[in-house]
Scaffold this motif. Structure first.
Motif, PDB file in Angstrom:
ATOM      1  N   VAL A  52      -2.023  -0.784   8.377  1.00 39.92           N
ATOM      2  CA  VAL A  52      -1.244   0.113   8.081  1.00 39.92           C
ATOM      3  C   VAL A  52      -1.385   0.540   6.582  1.00 39.92           C
ATOM      4  CG1 VAL A  52       0.662  -0.327   9.593  1.00 39.92           C
ATOM      5  CG2 VAL A  52       0.833  -1.177   7.329  1.00 39.92           C
ATOM      6  N   GLU A  53      -0.893   1.638   6.043  1.00 42.75           N
ATOM      7  CA  GLU A  53      -0.930   1.756   4.588  1.00 42.75           C
ATOM      8  C   GLU A  53       0.206   1.048   3.800  1.00 42.75           C
ATOM      9  OE1 GLU A  53      -3.414   3.816   3.270  1.00 42.75           O
ATOM     10  OE2 GLU A  53      -4.244   3.711   5.122  1.00 42.75           O
ATOM     11  N   LEU A  54      -0.142   0.757   2.533  1.00 42.64           N
ATOM     12  CA  LEU A  54       0.913   0.258   1.970  1.00 42.64           C
ATOM     13  C   LEU A  54       1.458   1.143   0.778  1.00 42.64           C
ATOM     14  CD1 LEU A  54       2.133  -2.326   0.657  1.00 42.64           C
ATOM     15  CD2 LEU A  54       0.377  -2.528  -1.086  1.00 42.64           C
ATOM     16  N   GLU A  55       2.832   1.439   0.662  1.00 39.81           N
ATOM     17  CA  GLU A  55       3.324   2.073  -0.174  1.00 39.81           C
ATOM     18  C   GLU A  55       4.414   1.034  -1.134  1.00 39.81           C
ATOM     19  OE1 GLU A  55       7.564   4.988  -0.298  1.00 39.81           O
ATOM     20  OE2 GLU A  55       6.057   5.412   1.486  1.00 39.81           O
ATOM     21  N   ILE A  56       4.265   1.614  -2.473  1.00 45.52           N
ATOM     22  CA  ILE A  56       4.814   0.667  -3.501  1.00 45.52           C
ATOM     23  C   ILE A  56       6.139   1.317  -4.107  1.00 45.52           C
ATOM     24  CG2 ILE A  56       4.601  -0.831  -5.594  1.00 45.52           C
ATOM     25  CD1 ILE A  56       1.818  -0.921  -4.769  1.00 45.52           C
ATOM     26  N   ILE A  57       7.111   0.655  -3.999  1.00 43.15           N
ATOM     27  CA  ILE A  57       8.563   0.950  -4.863  1.00 43.15           C
ATOM     28  C   ILE A  57       9.076  -0.018  -5.931  1.00 43.15           C
ATOM     29  CG2 ILE A  57       9.104   2.546  -3.171  1.00 43.15           C
ATOM     30  CD1 ILE A  57      11.322   0.823  -2.483  1.00 43.15           C
TER      31      ILE A  57
END
Length: 254
Positions: A52-57
């Motif tokens: 999967v892709e990584l999203e950062i918050i």
């Protein structure tokens, strides 16, 4: 069916990471305004192995450690120590490295050992293991944690949202606002590398086992993360990333 978090990650093809943009070299904004660092690389590899892709918050640390994330993010790869109190709210599926915790003082300080800091004003991140150590109520119950003693009795503890802000107060001058900062050795070394007039008090006060954290309620997701991190230990990926960022293999307890 998998658990709720694992289902969400796999169906969205996205792993949402909570991180700190001011915690170099673990996690920080680089010159291209992109999140970078050891923890970021570890999280990217976990996402890659999940497919999967990584999203950062970047929520505040105390919000991350409070648990009950409500699906706002899926995972914390944030150098978190798996303490007994945190384990009531979070699950810790995998320890991925260990880091020494040291005191830093201004270059002008006469302190040469931990005991010299008794009665002094010491800064640390708020709500973290370093503050707990200074308050002498730190409990780390992870398997393999090296034993430690309390060597310093502060006169005053000042807490900060980030270690960088504490270093900013210490760099003003010895005793001006702080006499010392208690932090992770790699973070102190990064500050020195960036021109902060600091020196390290040796030896380390304790070694922290640092774990991936996930919200409670999804044993399938925890098991999958544990499987991936175990493979990263076994195939040398974590050691390579540790050498890249720390010039040392911190993936085993010292």
């Amino acid at each position: 069916m998998a658990g709720e978090t694992l289902d969400r990650v796999m169906s969205n093809k996205k792993l949402v990471l909570s991180s700190d943009p001011e915690y170099p070299p673990q996690s920080f904004l680089n010159n291209d305004n992109q999140m970078d660092g050891f923890d970021i690389d570890v999280a990217k590899e976990i996402a890659k192995r999940l497919g999967v892709e990584l999203e950062i918050i970047t929520p505040a640390w105390d919000i991350i450690t409070a648990g009950n994330w409500g699906g706002r993010w899926d995972i914390s790869v944030g150098s978190m120590t798996p303490t007994k109190a945190r384990a009531e709210k979070l699950d810790f599926p995998a320890i991925y490295y260990y880091t020494p915790a040291n005191f830093a003082v201004h270059n002008d300080s006469s302190a040469t050992k931990m005991e010299d800091l008794d009665g002094k004003v010491i800064g640390s991140c708020g709500g973290c293991t370093y503050e707990a150590y200074l308050k002498k109520n730190l409990v780390i119950d992870a398997v393999g944690t090296p034993k430690f003693d309390y060597k310093v009795t502060p006169g005053e503890i000042k807490t900060y949202d980030t270690d960088t802000t504490a270093f900013d107060d210490l760099r003003i001058g010895d005793g001006a606002r702080l006499d010392a900062v208690f932090s992770a050795l790699p973070t102190i070394k990064e500050a020195i590398k960036n021109g902060y007039p600091l020196k390290v008090i040796e030896p380390a006060a304790f070694y922290e086992p640092l774990s991936v954290a996930v919200d409670k309620g999804d044993p399938e997701f925890s098991a999958k993360v544990a499987e991936i991190v175990k493979a990263m230990h076994e195939d040398g990926t974590l050691s390579e990333l540790s050498m890249k960022w720390y010039d040392a293999d911190l993936t085993k307890a010292q």
